[in-house]
Design a protein around this motif. Sequence first.
Motif, short mmCIF file in Angstrom:
data_model
loop_
_atom_site.label_atom_id
_atom_site.label_comp_id
_atom_site.label_asym_id
_atom_site.label_seq_id
_atom_site.Cartn_x
_atom_site.Cartn_y
_atom_site.Cartn_z
N GLY A 54 25.21 60.89 39.12
CA GLY A 54 26.51 60.64 39.74
C GLY A 54 27.04 61.87 40.46
O GLY A 54 26.56 62.99 40.30
N GLU A 55 28.06 61.64 41.26
CA GLU A 55 28.64 62.70 42.08
C GLU A 55 29.18 63.84 41.22
O GLU A 55 28.99 65.01 41.53
N THR A 56 29.85 63.50 40.13
CA THR A 56 30.47 64.53 39.29
C THR A 56 29.45 65.49 38.70
O THR A 56 29.65 66.69 38.69
N LEU A 57 28.33 64.96 38.21
CA LEU A 57 27.34 65.81 37.54
C LEU A 57 26.30 66.39 38.48
O LEU A 57 25.58 67.32 38.11
N TRP A 58 26.20 65.87 39.68
CA TRP A 58 25.19 66.33 40.62
C TRP A 58 25.29 67.84 40.85
O TRP A 58 24.29 68.53 40.94
N VAL A 59 26.51 68.35 40.94
CA VAL A 59 26.72 69.78 41.14
C VAL A 59 27.63 70.36 40.05
O VAL A 59 28.48 71.20 40.31
N ALA A 100 28.95 62.02 28.23
CA ALA A 100 30.30 61.44 28.11
C ALA A 100 31.00 61.43 29.47
O ALA A 100 31.66 60.46 29.84
N ILE A 101 30.82 62.51 30.24
CA ILE A 101 31.38 62.55 31.60
C ILE A 101 30.74 61.47 32.45
O ILE A 101 31.43 60.76 33.20
N ARG A 102 29.43 61.31 32.33
CA ARG A 102 28.71 60.31 33.12
C ARG A 102 29.18 58.89 32.80
O ARG A 102 29.39 58.08 33.70
N ARG A 103 29.34 58.60 31.53
CA ARG A 103 29.81 57.26 31.14
C ARG A 103 31.19 56.99 31.73
O ARG A 103 31.46 55.90 32.23
N ALA A 104 32.09 57.96 31.67
CA ALA A 104 33.43 57.80 32.21
C ALA A 104 33.38 57.58 33.72
O ALA A 104 34.10 56.74 34.27
N GLU A 105 32.51 58.32 34.40
CA GLU A 105 32.38 58.16 35.86
C GLU A 105 31.83 56.78 36.20
O GLU A 105 32.32 56.12 37.12
N GLN A 106 30.85 56.32 35.46
CA GLN A 106 30.28 54.99 35.72
C GLN A 106 31.34 53.90 35.54
O GLN A 106 31.42 52.98 36.34
N GLU A 129 31.74 79.16 49.43
CA GLU A 129 31.74 80.10 50.56
C GLU A 129 32.76 81.22 50.36
O GLU A 129 32.54 82.35 50.77
N LYS A 130 33.88 80.90 49.73
CA LYS A 130 34.94 81.89 49.54
C LYS A 130 34.79 82.68 48.24
O LYS A 130 35.58 83.58 47.97
N GLY A 131 33.80 82.31 47.42
CA GLY A 131 33.61 83.01 46.15
C GLY A 131 34.68 82.67 45.11
O GLY A 131 34.95 83.46 44.20
N GLU A 132 35.29 81.50 45.25
CA GLU A 132 36.30 81.08 44.29
C GLU A 132 35.64 80.69 42.97
O GLU A 132 34.42 80.54 42.90
N ASN A 133 36.44 80.48 41.94
CA ASN A 133 35.93 80.06 40.64
C ASN A 133 35.45 78.62 40.76
O ASN A 133 36.22 77.68 40.67
N TYR A 134 34.15 78.45 40.97
CA TYR A 134 33.58 77.13 41.24
C TYR A 134 33.86 76.15 40.11
O TYR A 134 34.21 75.00 40.35
N GLN A 135 33.70 76.61 38.88
CA GLN A 135 33.89 75.70 37.75
C GLN A 135 35.31 75.13 37.71
O GLN A 135 35.50 73.94 37.48
N GLU A 136 36.29 75.96 37.99
CA GLU A 136 37.69 75.49 38.00
C GLU A 136 37.94 74.53 39.16
O GLU A 136 38.62 73.51 38.99
N GLN A 140 39.07 70.53 39.04
CA GLN A 140 40.21 70.01 39.79
C GLN A 140 39.80 68.84 40.68
O GLN A 140 40.47 67.81 40.71
N VAL A 141 38.70 69.01 41.40
CA VAL A 141 38.24 68.00 42.34
C VAL A 141 37.92 66.69 41.62
O VAL A 141 38.27 65.61 42.08
N TYR A 142 37.25 66.79 40.47
CA TYR A 142 36.81 65.59 39.75
C TYR A 142 37.72 65.23 38.57
O TYR A 142 37.39 64.36 37.78
N LYS A 143 38.84 65.94 38.47
CA LYS A 143 39.84 65.64 37.44
C LYS A 143 39.24 65.58 36.03
O LYS A 143 39.44 64.63 35.29
N LEU A 144 38.49 66.64 35.70
CA LEU A 144 37.86 66.74 34.37
C LEU A 144 38.75 67.47 33.40
O LEU A 144 39.51 68.30 33.73
#
Length: 144
Positions: A54-59, A100-106, A129-136, A140-144
């Motif tokens: 899924g999109e959430t876990l792909w990256v 668990a994340i995958r099940r919720a996304e599905q 590209e900007k060197g921001e905190n990717y994990q954070e 935010q993007v995937y509302k985890l």
Amino acid sequence: MTTKGLKKKLWKLFRLLIYKRDKGICQSCGANLRDKTWNAGHLISQGTAGSYCGETLWVHLLNVWVQCVVCNNSAGGNQIELNRRVSEKLGFNVYEYLFAIRRAEQERKRKTMEKWEPKKIQRLIEALEKGENYQEIHKQVYKL
């Protein structure tokens, strides 16, 4: 840029982040892969273009790890050993957490028929590209 083009760009940048994080070491067998061919292997398999994980876990930083070609391709991802090693390193069962994340996304996609969103992919590209905190940013993007 098309969604396909954005995904390709994101994957290229994300792979570099993974390699840097794992210091060029296969996270399944411990092989030093500096100056060698390596893969960015998924703990929860990506399937075709991320269709399974899924999109959430792909990256997702906890789902993608540096692996040697043997572990990722010949050993089918060597997922049991990969989960054992990264779970030991991080102190919790990473596979169970990700599944668990995958099940919720599905479930969410089953209800909404949601598709890959270019704006989400673009935001992750910007973070890398900007060197921001990717994990954070990913949270935010995937509302985890």
